[in-house]
Design a protein around this motif. Sequence first.
Motif, mmCIF file in Angstrom:
data_model
loop_
_atom_site.group_PDB
_atom_site.id
_atom_site.type_symbol
_atom_site.label_atom_id
_atom_site.label_comp_id
_atom_site.label_asym_id
_atom_site.label_seq_id
_atom_site.Cartn_x
_atom_site.Cartn_y
_atom_site.Cartn_z
ATOM 1 N N ARG A 78 0.872 -1.236 0.064
ATOM 2 C CA ARG A 78 -0.080 -0.090 -0.069
ATOM 3 C C ARG A 78 0.902 1.339 0.182
ATOM 4 O O ARG A 78 0.373 2.283 -0.291
ATOM 5 C CB ARG A 78 -0.916 0.019 1.278
ATOM 6 N N ILE A 79 2.253 1.158 0.086
ATOM 7 C CA ILE A 79 3.030 2.226 0.266
ATOM 8 C C ILE A 79 4.087 2.270 -1.014
ATOM 9 O O ILE A 79 4.680 1.417 -1.069
ATOM 10 C CB ILE A 79 3.936 2.173 1.736
ATOM 11 N N ALA A 80 4.244 3.470 -1.489
ATOM 12 C CA ALA A 80 5.035 3.531 -2.711
ATOM 13 C C ALA A 80 6.635 3.818 -2.124
ATOM 14 O O ALA A 80 7.099 4.911 -2.071
ATOM 15 C CB ALA A 80 4.833 4.873 -3.541
ATOM 16 N N ASP A 81 6.989 2.695 -1.586
ATOM 17 C CA ASP A 81 8.427 3.200 -0.482
ATOM 18 C C ASP A 81 9.352 3.000 -1.794
ATOM 19 O O ASP A 81 10.793 3.543 -1.178
ATOM 20 C CB ASP A 81 8.707 1.956 0.177
ATOM 21 N N ASP A 82 9.451 2.956 -2.939
ATOM 22 C CA ASP A 82 10.597 3.184 -3.728
ATOM 23 C C ASP A 82 10.180 4.541 -4.549
ATOM 24 O O ASP A 82 10.925 4.847 -5.531
ATOM 25 C CB ASP A 82 10.699 1.993 -4.874
ATOM 26 N N VAL A 83 9.393 5.297 -4.232
ATOM 27 C CA VAL A 83 9.160 6.738 -4.698
ATOM 28 C C VAL A 83 9.221 7.764 -3.670
ATOM 29 O O VAL A 83 10.335 8.292 -3.410
ATOM 30 C CB VAL A 83 7.714 6.672 -5.304
ATOM 31 N N ASP A 84 8.210 7.986 -2.784
ATOM 32 C CA ASP A 84 8.258 9.014 -1.734
ATOM 33 C C ASP A 84 7.684 8.535 -0.579
ATOM 34 O O ASP A 84 7.626 9.263 0.315
ATOM 35 C CB ASP A 84 7.537 10.452 -2.322
ATOM 36 N N GLY A 85 7.468 7.307 -0.373
ATOM 37 C CA GLY A 85 7.017 6.775 0.728
ATOM 38 C C GLY A 85 5.554 6.983 1.079
ATOM 39 O O GLY A 85 4.854 6.689 2.280
ATOM 40 N N ALA A 86 4.886 7.795 0.209
ATOM 41 C CA ALA A 86 3.286 7.984 0.316
ATOM 42 C C ALA A 86 2.528 6.615 0.003
ATOM 43 O O ALA A 86 2.862 5.627 -0.377
ATOM 44 C CB ALA A 86 3.037 9.033 -0.708
ATOM 45 N N ARG A 87 1.130 6.971 0.417
ATOM 46 C CA ARG A 87 0.190 5.897 0.245
ATOM 47 C C ARG A 87 -0.327 5.773 -1.143
ATOM 48 O O ARG A 87 -0.389 7.006 -1.612
ATOM 49 C CB ARG A 87 -0.730 6.062 1.372
ATOM 50 N N VAL A 88 -0.274 4.563 -1.486
ATOM 51 C CA VAL A 88 -0.849 4.660 -3.182
ATOM 52 C C VAL A 88 -2.259 5.269 -3.313
ATOM 53 O O VAL A 88 -2.948 5.040 -2.132
ATOM 54 C CB VAL A 88 -0.901 3.289 -3.693
ATOM 55 N N ARG A 89 -2.589 5.924 -4.392
ATOM 56 C CA ARG A 89 -3.948 6.311 -4.540
ATOM 57 C C ARG A 89 -4.898 5.212 -4.587
ATOM 58 O O ARG A 89 -4.469 4.222 -5.168
ATOM 59 C CB ARG A 89 -3.741 7.344 -5.783
ATOM 60 N N PRO A 90 -6.067 5.559 -4.294
ATOM 61 C CA PRO A 90 -7.048 4.697 -4.326
ATOM 62 C C PRO A 90 -7.308 4.125 -5.925
ATOM 63 O O PRO A 90 -6.903 5.056 -6.607
ATOM 64 C CB PRO A 90 -8.511 5.138 -3.590
#
Length: 230
Positions: A78-90
């Motif tokens: 659920r987390i874009a930890d290889d981008v910016d650490g933000a939660r992925v959009r629904p």
Amino acid sequence: MLHEDGALFGRPSVVVAPGATLIPGWLSRDVQQELITCSRQWAMGPAGMRRPRMPDGSSMHLRSVCLGWHWKPYQYSRIADDVDGARVRPMPQRIKDLARAAVRDSTQLDPAVSRNPEGFSPDAAIINFYDDDDRLGMHQDRAEDNLAPVVTLSLGDSCVFRFGNPEGRARPWRDLVLQSGDLFVFGGPSRLAYHGVRHTLPGTSPADLDIRRGRVSVTVRETGLLESWT
């Protein structure tokens, strides 16, 4: 041999292999533009566009952004930890509705696509951005916990798409030209077939489509993962 367009009668729908269908021009031009505009917005983040890295550290030859679940080879989170650490959009309802309609239409063409098209419950989308020199090697979609069909919508420049078999990367395979607006769905006996993008065909995007350059693919899947969004 490439799938040839029928200049006189249009491009017919094709059963490429049992459970795999190509429906040319499935998306109207307005919907194509809608998806391109939305893809630009999703790419800006949070959890925006990046060039995925393979487990060995090498970069894939494309850029992508995810919705619903964030995918990186070969897992979902659920987390874009290889981008910016933000939660992925629904996952947008619009994408879900298009994907469900795609599976219904594809199953009408070939019942092997899905035994229960009305039960298809997409919850993840990967939007890939291909520049002129980008490609995607032969691979299987195996990160999901079920074998529900995979839906791919093509936008912008055409590409040469290679669709193989479930046994490996070797022949038999079939090379197809996917054009803007085309729908490709694979499920049933072809769900684990190896497939990839050999190369794009620069300059083939429809002139009335505001995409600037390159190809966009919207690939929609049902992960089978049970973690709730909240």
